[in-house]
Motif scaffolding. Sequence first.
Motif, PDB file in Angstrom:
ATOM      1  N   ARG A 267       0.800  -1.227   0.000  1.00  0.00           N
ATOM      2  CA  ARG A 267       0.000   0.000   0.000  1.00  0.00           C
ATOM      3  C   ARG A 267       0.834   1.279   0.000  1.00  0.00           C
ATOM      4  O   ARG A 267       0.290   2.375  -0.099  1.00  0.00           O
ATOM      5  N   TRP A 268       2.143   1.141   0.146  1.00  0.00           N
ATOM      6  CA  TRP A 268       3.021   2.311   0.038  1.00  0.00           C
ATOM      7  C   TRP A 268       4.112   2.001  -0.971  1.00  0.00           C
ATOM      8  O   TRP A 268       4.714   0.917  -0.949  1.00  0.00           O
ATOM      9  N   SER A 292      -1.083   3.425   9.948  1.00  0.00           N
ATOM     10  CA  SER A 292      -0.461   3.010   8.689  1.00  0.00           C
ATOM     11  C   SER A 292      -0.356   4.190   7.728  1.00  0.00           C
ATOM     12  O   SER A 292      -1.241   5.050   7.671  1.00  0.00           O
ATOM     13  N   THR A 294       0.004   5.040   3.753  1.00  0.00           N
ATOM     14  CA  THR A 294      -0.149   4.451   2.426  1.00  0.00           C
ATOM     15  C   THR A 294       0.121   5.507   1.351  1.00  0.00           C
ATOM     16  O   THR A 294       0.412   6.673   1.657  1.00  0.00           O
ATOM     17  N   THR A 314       1.730  -0.631   5.979  1.00  0.00           N
ATOM     18  CA  THR A 314       0.728  -0.965   6.990  1.00  0.00           C
ATOM     19  C   THR A 314       1.381  -1.312   8.326  1.00  0.00           C
ATOM     20  O   THR A 314       2.356  -2.064   8.373  1.00  0.00           O
TER      21      THR A 314
END
Length: 376
Positions: A267-268, A292, A294, A314
Amino acid sequence: MNPFDTPTNADHGPLLTIDLGALVANWRALGARAGAEAAAVVKADAYGIGIEPAVTALAAAGCRTFFVAHLSEGIRARATAPDATIYVLNGLPPDSSGLFAEHDLSPVLGSHEELLEWAGFRQSGAKVRPAALHVDTAMNRLGLWAGEGLDLARERSGVIAAAGIGLVMSHFAASEDLANPANARQIAAFAEIAAAFPGVPASLKNSSAHFLPDCPSYQLTRPGYALYGGNPTPGQPNPMQPVIGLEARIIQVREIAGGTQVGYNGRWTAPGRRKLATISLGYADGYPRNASWTDITPGGSALVGGLRCPFVGTVSMDLIIVDVTHAPAGAAVRGAPVTLIGGELDLETVGAGAKTIGYEVLTSLGWRHARRYTGL
């Protein structure tokens, strides 16, 4: 070693430091500001720092009255403070009067049913401390309707007399917001309630209400969050001393190329070459998963060598990844400590980074960390 300390976790690393001297200083400061007796709200395991050490320190400093949420918390507080007055905020569970008497606890009665049950138990000859009466002036959560409270007071006898009320109280809904007109309405409503119970001590102020203009202190105030270093004046400098600090250790450092995805579900994505440190702490340690960071949503951060470094990816159960690309030389190495709460990362800042409030951060920290108590 302080008797409340827990062993250092050599295989894990997080350390929660709790300054009981700061806790006591905050309690004294609030009492002095109010010009009245300050109780201490020690519910939720004393907002996460531990009922036993918190009550020990506060009782030694002269605190005579404590508030908890549940009967079980009251029993723990009683074992630590045998002579204190201890109120149980969440009321009188059915058929629990005997336990209240056994442990010398006072229920906060908030319904006609509770009043009748407690009055009946008291009239049976049981030896009990005076109870508190909770009258609702805005929250619509617990307590008698204001009209009910006034009607009962006007009886001058009946169930109120039989219940042996030793304190009348209410709870603010928005005292941290100085401009909220609900505060003035609640102050006025409670003034009428307090006047209807002449000779009975009253309590209205929570933490933030100590800073509300034109709010009477009455005979007893009930600070909670502010005792533990939380800011009772959001948007303004925090007048309280910090009580807790949280550190974890770096267990691995790596460099990644731009375009590399990081953490669960990727997610990043690294916008360029980055140096990452993985720390030994996660949501199983009570740190919010909502911190988290992202590609779309910013999140939490840690202080590495004194520099604020963002999380990436996350927050997982036991681990958090931190972007330490710009950390001072030598600060981001295996085994080095990083700060999760402390310094510029106060409870409000950490809460904002996790899309929550400092209260939730504080009360979620749990017992997976090693704990070091100071100032006792």
